[in-house]
Scaffold this motif. Structure first.
Motif, PDB file in Angstrom:
ATOM      1  N   ARG A 100       5.465   9.242  25.085  1.00 36.74           N
ATOM      2  CA  ARG A 100       5.290   9.746  23.829  1.00 36.74           C
ATOM      3  C   ARG A 100       5.692   8.894  22.846  1.00 36.74           C
ATOM      4  NH1 ARG A 100       8.331  13.455  24.375  1.00 36.74           N
ATOM      5  NH2 ARG A 100       7.073  15.347  24.898  1.00 36.74           N
ATOM      6  N   CYS A 107       0.042   4.420  17.180  1.00 42.81           N
ATOM      7  CA  CYS A 107      -0.843   5.320  16.356  1.00 42.81           C
ATOM      8  C   CYS A 107       0.047   5.091  15.110  1.00 42.81           C
ATOM      9  CB  CYS A 107      -0.709   6.859  16.730  1.00 42.81           C
ATOM     10  SG  CYS A 107      -1.528   7.201  18.313  1.00 42.81           S
ATOM     11  N   LYS A 115      -6.351   6.520  14.352  1.00 42.78           N
ATOM     12  CA  LYS A 115      -4.954   6.394  15.131  1.00 42.78           C
ATOM     13  C   LYS A 115      -5.035   6.210  16.474  1.00 42.78           C
ATOM     14  CE  LYS A 115      -2.481   7.010  11.293  1.00 42.78           C
ATOM     15  NZ  LYS A 115      -1.363   6.383  10.977  1.00 42.78           N
ATOM     16  N   PHE A 116      -5.786   6.792  17.195  1.00 44.27           N
ATOM     17  CA  PHE A 116      -6.008   6.792  18.549  1.00 44.27           C
ATOM     18  C   PHE A 116      -6.879   5.644  19.232  1.00 44.27           C
ATOM     19  CE2 PHE A 116      -4.558  11.045  17.944  1.00 44.27           C
ATOM     20  CZ  PHE A 116      -3.399  11.048  18.926  1.00 44.27           C
ATOM     21  N   HIS A 118      -9.588   4.831  22.166  1.00 38.45           N
ATOM     22  CA  HIS A 118     -10.516   5.772  22.739  1.00 38.45           C
ATOM     23  C   HIS A 118     -11.186   5.233  24.033  1.00 38.45           C
ATOM     24  CE1 HIS A 118     -10.961   9.182  19.944  1.00 38.45           C
ATOM     25  NE2 HIS A 118     -10.449   8.439  19.235  1.00 38.45           N
ATOM     26  N   ASP A 122     -15.335   8.709  25.969  1.00 45.51           N
ATOM     27  CA  ASP A 122     -14.732   9.854  25.152  1.00 45.51           C
ATOM     28  C   ASP A 122     -15.757  10.507  24.202  1.00 45.51           C
ATOM     29  OD1 ASP A 122     -12.249   9.879  26.470  1.00 45.51           O
ATOM     30  OD2 ASP A 122     -11.332   8.574  25.207  1.00 45.51           O
ATOM     31  N   SER A 128     -11.045  14.527  24.350  1.00 47.41           N
ATOM     32  CA  SER A 128      -9.601  13.947  23.619  1.00 47.41           C
ATOM     33  C   SER A 128      -9.382  12.553  24.404  1.00 47.41           C
ATOM     34  CB  SER A 128      -8.589  14.893  23.911  1.00 47.41           C
ATOM     35  OG  SER A 128      -8.943  16.188  23.108  1.00 47.41           O
ATOM     36  N   LYS A 132      -3.567  10.899  24.350  1.00 47.54           N
ATOM     37  CA  LYS A 132      -3.183  11.930  23.457  1.00 47.54           C
ATOM     38  C   LYS A 132      -2.114  12.832  24.105  1.00 47.54           C
ATOM     39  CE  LYS A 132      -4.799  15.368  20.264  1.00 47.54           C
ATOM     40  NZ  LYS A 132      -5.839  16.397  19.866  1.00 47.54           N
ATOM     41  N   TRP A 133      -0.845  13.003  23.448  1.00 47.16           N
ATOM     42  CA  TRP A 133       0.237  13.669  24.128  1.00 47.16           C
ATOM     43  C   TRP A 133       0.569  14.919  23.757  1.00 47.16           C
ATOM     44  CZ3 TRP A 133       0.603   9.847  20.368  1.00 47.16           C
ATOM     45  CH2 TRP A 133       1.026  10.042  19.200  1.00 47.16           C
ATOM     46  N   ASN A 135      -1.836  18.878  22.331  1.00 48.86           N
ATOM     47  CA  ASN A 135      -2.778  19.505  22.084  1.00 48.86           C
ATOM     48  C   ASN A 135      -4.214  18.897  22.240  1.00 48.86           C
ATOM     49  OD1 ASN A 135      -1.228  21.773  21.070  1.00 48.86           O
ATOM     50  ND2 ASN A 135      -1.200  20.658  19.228  1.00 48.86           N
TER      51      ASN A 135
END
Length: 273
Positions: A100, A107, A115-116, A118, A122, A128, A132-133, A135
């Motif tokens: 995390r 990010c 931010k992310f 891919h 994707d 997602s 991604k850590w 949701n």
């Protein structure tokens, strides 16, 4: 149309922290001709039960709703190992807090809207990013799921040659669900959001699968009890496992399981993307 049956097929709705209330859900079936028959739904309430399922003798081909790789851009930026086996060996030594913190720092250093990092699969899959850590916490799903597959000796095509009778592929149920429902939501773990509209969406989704109204060209065969179970499950876990099963059935008859000719060996590919 061929009428030969495929090897037993599996679809797996995965969670990185399975519990009796929120288990890993396994759908099993068999494809004969263009008809996919759902044979069994199983709840795997803990990590030991999931690991045991992976060691069950083959032949079986499974589609698992968890990422098998990380974005090449992320791996390069972090200076992590550039080959998949070495990357996974490194990744599994990290705890979730380290993952995390590392991904959040990555990010935070990037501009809004980008931010992310891919993977190439994707965007066509609508999934997602696998870093991604929250949701959904797919980074933790990779951290829990891929080492379990390797420890069980499964084959991961494009990544790892293990037991050729127990083969695992990356699936994503949201891709097939969106094809049939568009933007309609069909599930929620939040009891307050388990609405009549989502119930209707699940009914429509199951009916579409039974009628074969997807680009995959397969019809799902259910008993009345199975149909009612899938529609009634407001969490969508059983339905997601079945969606993965449908994707796996399609892949079972495709060259290279439907992967494109060129796939990044660190990132991998999502079935039917």
């Amino acid at each position: 149309m061929t009428t030969a049956a495929t090897p037993p097929l599996r679809g797996v709705d995965f969670t990185s922290r399975p519990t009796p209330r929120k288990p890993v859900t396994l759908a099993e079936g068999r494809l004969i001709g263009d008809v996919l028959r759902l044979e069994r739904l199983r709840a795997l309430p803990d990590e030991a039960a999931f690991a045991a399922s992976l060691r069950e003798p083959g032949p079986w081909l499974g589609g698992f709703d968890l990422p098998f790789g990380l974005p090449r851009e992320l791996v390069t930026a972090l200076g992590w190992p550039a080959t998949w086996h070495d990357l996974i060996a490194h990744y599994r030594t990290l705890d979730r807090a380290e993952i995390r913190a590392t991904f959040a720092a990555f990010c935070n250093a990037r501009p809004a809207g980008a931010k992310f990092a891919h993977r190439a699969c994707d965007r066509p899959a609508g999934s997602s990013p696998s870093m991604k850590w929250v949701n959904p916490p797919v980074a933790f799903m990779l951290h829990a799921g891929v080492p379990a597959l390797l420890d069980a000796g499964c084959t991961l095509p494009g990544f790892h040659a293990g037991d050729p009778t127990r083969t695992a592929l990356e699936a994503y149920p949201g891709l097939l669900a969106r094809e049939l429902l568009g933007a309609r939501s069909y599930k929620s773990d939040d009891r307050a959001r388990q609405t009549p509209e989502r119930l209707l969406a699940r009914r429509d989704l199951v009916d579409a699968l039974e009628q074969g109204r997807t680009r995959l060209g397969l019809r799902l065969k259910l008993t009345v009890a199975q149909h009612d179970t899938l529609v009634a499950d407001a969490s969508g876990d059983r339905l997601d496992a079945v969606l993965c099963l449908v994707q796996t059935a399609w892949a079972s008859r495709q060259p290279r399981h439907g992967w494109p000719a060129q796939v990044d060996g660190v990132e991998g590919w999502i079935l039917t993307a």
